[in-house]
Design a protein around this motif. Structure first.
Motif, PDB file in Angstrom:
ATOM      1  N   VAL A  31      16.350   7.215 -30.933  1.00  0.00           N
ATOM      2  CA  VAL A  31      17.548   6.089 -30.796  1.00  0.00           C
ATOM      3  C   VAL A  31      17.196   5.315 -29.581  1.00  0.00           C
ATOM      4  O   VAL A  31      16.781   6.038 -28.398  1.00  0.00           O
ATOM      5  N   ALA A  32      17.375   4.223 -29.623  1.00  0.00           N
ATOM      6  CA  ALA A  32      16.903   3.371 -28.362  1.00  0.00           C
ATOM      7  C   ALA A  32      18.040   3.856 -27.281  1.00  0.00           C
ATOM      8  O   ALA A  32      18.972   3.999 -27.499  1.00  0.00           O
ATOM      9  N   VAL A  33      17.462   3.574 -25.934  1.00  0.00           N
ATOM     10  CA  VAL A  33      18.236   3.848 -24.945  1.00  0.00           C
ATOM     11  C   VAL A  33      19.417   2.820 -24.800  1.00  0.00           C
ATOM     12  O   VAL A  33      19.074   1.617 -25.211  1.00  0.00           O
ATOM     13  N   ARG A  37      26.695   2.960 -28.468  1.00  0.00           N
ATOM     14  CA  ARG A  37      27.983   2.548 -28.419  1.00  0.00           C
ATOM     15  C   ARG A  37      29.270   3.347 -28.985  1.00  0.00           C
ATOM     16  O   ARG A  37      29.238   3.797 -30.165  1.00  0.00           O
ATOM     17  N   ASP A  38      30.453   3.248 -28.530  1.00  0.00           N
ATOM     18  CA  ASP A  38      31.670   3.970 -29.156  1.00  0.00           C
ATOM     19  C   ASP A  38      32.386   2.766 -29.950  1.00  0.00           C
ATOM     20  O   ASP A  38      31.765   1.738 -30.379  1.00  0.00           O
ATOM     21  N   VAL A  39      33.456   3.220 -30.544  1.00  0.00           N
ATOM     22  CA  VAL A  39      34.099   2.351 -31.421  1.00  0.00           C
ATOM     23  C   VAL A  39      34.644   0.966 -30.757  1.00  0.00           C
ATOM     24  O   VAL A  39      34.797   0.106 -31.568  1.00  0.00           O
ATOM     25  N   SER A  45      26.447   6.001 -22.504  1.00  0.00           N
ATOM     26  CA  SER A  45      25.249   6.451 -21.670  1.00  0.00           C
ATOM     27  C   SER A  45      25.016   5.659 -20.446  1.00  0.00           C
ATOM     28  O   SER A  45      24.582   6.042 -19.361  1.00  0.00           O
ATOM     29  N   ALA A  46      25.817   4.404 -20.528  1.00  0.00           N
ATOM     30  CA  ALA A  46      25.633   3.685 -19.126  1.00  0.00           C
ATOM     31  C   ALA A  46      26.870   3.757 -18.140  1.00  0.00           C
ATOM     32  O   ALA A  46      27.193   3.120 -17.218  1.00  0.00           O
ATOM     33  N   GLY A  47      27.871   4.792 -18.638  1.00  0.00           N
ATOM     34  CA  GLY A  47      28.940   4.857 -17.935  1.00  0.00           C
ATOM     35  C   GLY A  47      30.184   4.265 -18.404  1.00  0.00           C
ATOM     36  O   GLY A  47      31.283   4.211 -17.656  1.00  0.00           O
ATOM     37  N   ARG A  59      33.426   0.763 -15.990  1.00  0.00           N
ATOM     38  CA  ARG A  59      32.670   1.699 -15.441  1.00  0.00           C
ATOM     39  C   ARG A  59      33.796   2.419 -14.460  1.00  0.00           C
ATOM     40  O   ARG A  59      34.371   1.578 -13.623  1.00  0.00           O
ATOM     41  N   PRO A  60      34.345   3.647 -14.783  1.00  0.00           N
ATOM     42  CA  PRO A  60      35.467   4.035 -13.814  1.00  0.00           C
ATOM     43  C   PRO A  60      35.365   3.889 -12.426  1.00  0.00           C
ATOM     44  O   PRO A  60      36.245   3.547 -11.680  1.00  0.00           O
TER      45      PRO A  60
END
Length: 84
Positions: A31-33, A37-39, A45-47, A59-60
């Motif tokens: 799978v590409a970096v 993505r979530d729903v 993966s990028a935070g 990003r928190p």
């Protein structure tokens, strides 16, 4: 003898640079970096995590710095609660 070792090392390195996938890799590993993505469309993966209050992926740690709340899961959850 030395030129043979140099040629062996060269071809070994060259074969390591092959762009063909290894046969033991599964589809999940290819799978590409950033393609996780979530729903809501946030790239985990990028935070990024979804924030109901801002209605966007955040990003928190960036949001905590910007809004002045404690950088912890509870701080992010409290800020992003829909009824903030």
């Amino acid at each position: 003898m030395f030129p043979i070792l140099v040629l062996f090392a060269f071809f070994t390195l060259l074969s390591a640079c092959s762009n063909q996938p290894l046969s033991h890799q599964s589809n999940a590993e290819s799978v590409a970096v950033g393609d996780d993505r979530d729903v809501k469309g946030c790239i985990r993966s990028a935070g990024y995590s979804w924030c109901e209050y801002t209605a966007q992926c955040e990003r928190p740690w960036e949001l905590a710095k910007e809004q002045g709340f404690a950088l912890e899961n509870e701080g992010f959850a409290n800020f992003c609660a829909e009824a903030n």
